[in-house]
Motif scaffolding. Sequence first.
Motif, PDB file in Angstrom:
ATOM      1  N   MET A   1      12.069   3.156 -16.793  1.00  0.00           N
ATOM      2  CA  MET A   1      11.501   1.885 -16.376  1.00  0.00           C
ATOM      3  C   MET A   1      12.336   1.262 -15.253  1.00  0.00           C
ATOM      4  SD  MET A   1      10.173  -0.024 -19.871  1.00  0.00           S
ATOM      5  CE  MET A   1      11.621   0.288 -20.852  1.00  0.00           C
ATOM      6  N   LEU A   2      13.667   1.322 -15.408  1.00  0.00           N
ATOM      7  CA  LEU A   2      14.516   0.727 -14.370  1.00  0.00           C
ATOM      8  C   LEU A   2      14.390   1.464 -13.045  1.00  0.00           C
ATOM      9  CD1 LEU A   2      17.812  -0.158 -16.266  1.00  0.00           C
ATOM     10  CD2 LEU A   2      16.022  -1.706 -15.467  1.00  0.00           C
ATOM     11  N   ARG A   3      14.314   2.801 -13.103  1.00  0.00           N
ATOM     12  CA  ARG A   3      14.190   3.566 -11.862  1.00  0.00           C
ATOM     13  C   ARG A   3      12.852   3.250 -11.191  1.00  0.00           C
ATOM     14  NH1 ARG A   3      17.844   6.793 -10.389  1.00  0.00           N
ATOM     15  NH2 ARG A   3      18.553   7.299 -12.498  1.00  0.00           N
ATOM     16  N   ALA A   4      11.797   3.109 -11.973  1.00  0.00           N
ATOM     17  CA  ALA A   4      10.496   2.739 -11.412  1.00  0.00           C
ATOM     18  C   ALA A   4      10.573   1.355 -10.780  1.00  0.00           C
ATOM     19  CB  ALA A   4       9.419   2.779 -12.496  1.00  0.00           C
ATOM     20  N   PHE A   5      11.226   0.423 -11.452  1.00  0.00           N
ATOM     21  CA  PHE A   5      11.379  -0.939 -10.945  1.00  0.00           C
ATOM     22  C   PHE A   5      12.141  -0.947  -9.615  1.00  0.00           C
ATOM     23  CE2 PHE A   5      14.414  -4.549 -10.811  1.00  0.00           C
ATOM     24  CZ  PHE A   5      13.518  -5.553 -10.465  1.00  0.00           C
ATOM     25  N   VAL A   6      13.302  -0.296  -9.592  1.00  0.00           N
ATOM     26  CA  VAL A   6      14.143  -0.291  -8.386  1.00  0.00           C
ATOM     27  C   VAL A   6      13.430   0.414  -7.232  1.00  0.00           C
ATOM     28  CG1 VAL A   6      16.292   0.630  -7.414  1.00  0.00           C
ATOM     29  CG2 VAL A   6      16.318  -0.531  -9.634  1.00  0.00           C
ATOM     30  N   THR A   7      12.784   1.528  -7.518  1.00  0.00           N
ATOM     31  CA  THR A   7      12.089   2.266  -6.462  1.00  0.00           C
ATOM     32  C   THR A   7      10.909   1.474  -5.930  1.00  0.00           C
ATOM     33  OG1 THR A   7      12.782   4.348  -7.486  1.00  0.00           O
ATOM     34  CG2 THR A   7      10.994   4.468  -5.869  1.00  0.00           C
ATOM     35  N   CYS A   8      10.171   0.833  -6.816  1.00  0.00           N
ATOM     36  CA  CYS A   8       9.028   0.026  -6.378  1.00  0.00           C
ATOM     37  C   CYS A   8       9.499  -1.187  -5.569  1.00  0.00           C
ATOM     38  CB  CYS A   8       8.197  -0.410  -7.584  1.00  0.00           C
ATOM     39  SG  CYS A   8       6.580  -1.046  -7.126  1.00  0.00           S
ATOM     40  N   ALA A   9      10.630  -1.754  -5.953  1.00  0.00           N
ATOM     41  CA  ALA A   9      11.181  -2.873  -5.178  1.00  0.00           C
ATOM     42  C   ALA A   9      11.502  -2.415  -3.751  1.00  0.00           C
ATOM     43  CB  ALA A   9      12.429  -3.416  -5.858  1.00  0.00           C
ATOM     44  N   ARG A  10      11.994  -1.185  -3.620  1.00  0.00           N
ATOM     45  CA  ARG A  10      12.352  -0.651  -2.304  1.00  0.00           C
ATOM     46  C   ARG A  10      11.118  -0.266  -1.499  1.00  0.00           C
ATOM     47  NH1 ARG A  10      12.874   4.390  -1.155  1.00  0.00           N
ATOM     48  NH2 ARG A  10      13.454   5.060  -3.255  1.00  0.00           N
ATOM     49  N   THR A  11      10.163   0.411  -2.141  1.00  0.00           N
ATOM     50  CA  THR A  11       8.998   0.913  -1.404  1.00  0.00           C
ATOM     51  C   THR A  11       7.907  -0.135  -1.230  1.00  0.00           C
ATOM     52  OG1 THR A  11       7.826   1.724  -3.365  1.00  0.00           O
ATOM     53  CG2 THR A  11       9.381   3.260  -2.286  1.00  0.00           C
ATOM     54  N   GLY A  12       7.823  -1.070  -2.190  1.00  0.00           N
ATOM     55  CA  GLY A  12       6.764  -2.071  -2.144  1.00  0.00           C
ATOM     56  C   GLY A  12       5.404  -1.531  -2.538  1.00  0.00           C
ATOM     57  N   VAL A  14       3.303   0.955  -5.655  1.00  0.00           N
ATOM     58  CA  VAL A  14       3.243   1.780  -6.866  1.00  0.00           C
ATOM     59  C   VAL A  14       2.942   3.227  -6.484  1.00  0.00           C
ATOM     60  CG1 VAL A  14       1.899   2.211  -8.969  1.00  0.00           C
ATOM     61  CG2 VAL A  14       2.640  -0.109  -8.413  1.00  0.00           C
ATOM     62  N   THR A  15       2.045   3.420  -5.532  1.00  0.00           N
ATOM     63  CA  THR A  15       1.664   4.774  -5.122  1.00  0.00           C
ATOM     64  C   THR A  15       2.851   5.517  -4.519  1.00  0.00           C
ATOM     65  OG1 THR A  15      -0.608   4.058  -4.736  1.00  0.00           O
ATOM     66  CG2 THR A  15       0.076   6.118  -3.685  1.00  0.00           C
ATOM     67  N   ARG A  16       3.569   4.880  -3.598  1.00  0.00           N
ATOM     68  CA  ARG A  16       4.733   5.539  -2.986  1.00  0.00           C
ATOM     69  C   ARG A  16       5.825   5.788  -4.032  1.00  0.00           C
ATOM     70  NH1 ARG A  16       3.421   2.064   1.471  1.00  0.00           N
ATOM     71  NH2 ARG A  16       5.019   0.584   0.855  1.00  0.00           N
ATOM     72  N   THR A  17       5.987   4.862  -4.965  1.00  0.00           N
ATOM     73  CA  THR A  17       6.960   5.052  -6.042  1.00  0.00           C
ATOM     74  C   THR A  17       6.573   6.249  -6.888  1.00  0.00           C
ATOM     75  OG1 THR A  17       7.523   2.709  -6.087  1.00  0.00           O
ATOM     76  CG2 THR A  17       7.984   3.964  -8.093  1.00  0.00           C
ATOM     77  N   ALA A  18       5.291   6.351  -7.233  1.00  0.00           N
ATOM     78  CA  ALA A  18       4.812   7.472  -8.044  1.00  0.00           C
ATOM     79  C   ALA A  18       5.063   8.799  -7.346  1.00  0.00           C
ATOM     80  CB  ALA A  18       3.324   7.295  -8.342  1.00  0.00           C
ATOM     81  N   ILE A  19       4.772   8.875  -6.073  1.00  0.00           N
ATOM     82  CA  ILE A  19       4.990  10.100  -5.310  1.00  0.00           C
ATOM     83  C   ILE A  19       6.477  10.442  -5.291  1.00  0.00           C
ATOM     84  CG2 ILE A  19       4.904  11.098  -2.980  1.00  0.00           C
ATOM     85  CD1 ILE A  19       2.243   9.459  -2.642  1.00  0.00           C
ATOM     86  N   GLU A  20       7.307   9.453  -5.012  1.00  0.00           N
ATOM     87  CA  GLU A  20       8.753   9.685  -4.908  1.00  0.00           C
ATOM     88  C   GLU A  20       9.356  10.142  -6.239  1.00  0.00           C
ATOM     89  OE1 GLU A  20      12.619   7.030  -3.783  1.00  0.00           O
ATOM     90  OE2 GLU A  20      10.854   6.849  -2.483  1.00  0.00           O
ATOM     91  N   LEU A  21       8.896   9.551  -7.339  1.00  0.00           N
ATOM     92  CA  LEU A  21       9.483   9.870  -8.640  1.00  0.00           C
ATOM     93  C   LEU A  21       8.747  10.990  -9.378  1.00  0.00           C
ATOM     94  CD1 LEU A  21      10.371   6.288  -9.951  1.00  0.00           C
ATOM     95  CD2 LEU A  21      11.837   7.937  -8.746  1.00  0.00           C
TER      96      LEU A  21
END
Length: 81
Positions: A1-12, A14-21
């Motif tokens: 959850m924290l990694r999703a939160f931090v990555t989404c904060a950086r990418t802005g 959900v889709t880019r976060t999903a791809i990255e993670l």
Amino acid sequence: MLRAFVTCARTGSVTRTAIELGYSAASISDQIRQLEVHTRRTLFQRTPGGMSLTEAGRRMLPLAQDILLRMDFLSRCEEKH
């Protein structure tokens, strides 16, 4: 959850976060929602243009980043033993 939160904060996004993670966008959305329930705070403003941190999200971000850094450090230490 924290990694999703931090990555989404950086990418802005959900889709880019999903791809990255390597998760589905639905899974990332669920993880962020679960974190918001757990913290009892709305961490993101959701707009058609993406995700932006709320004040609570901005306060939580450095703490989450620190926790992840420490977790990554512990993982590396365990690999050495």
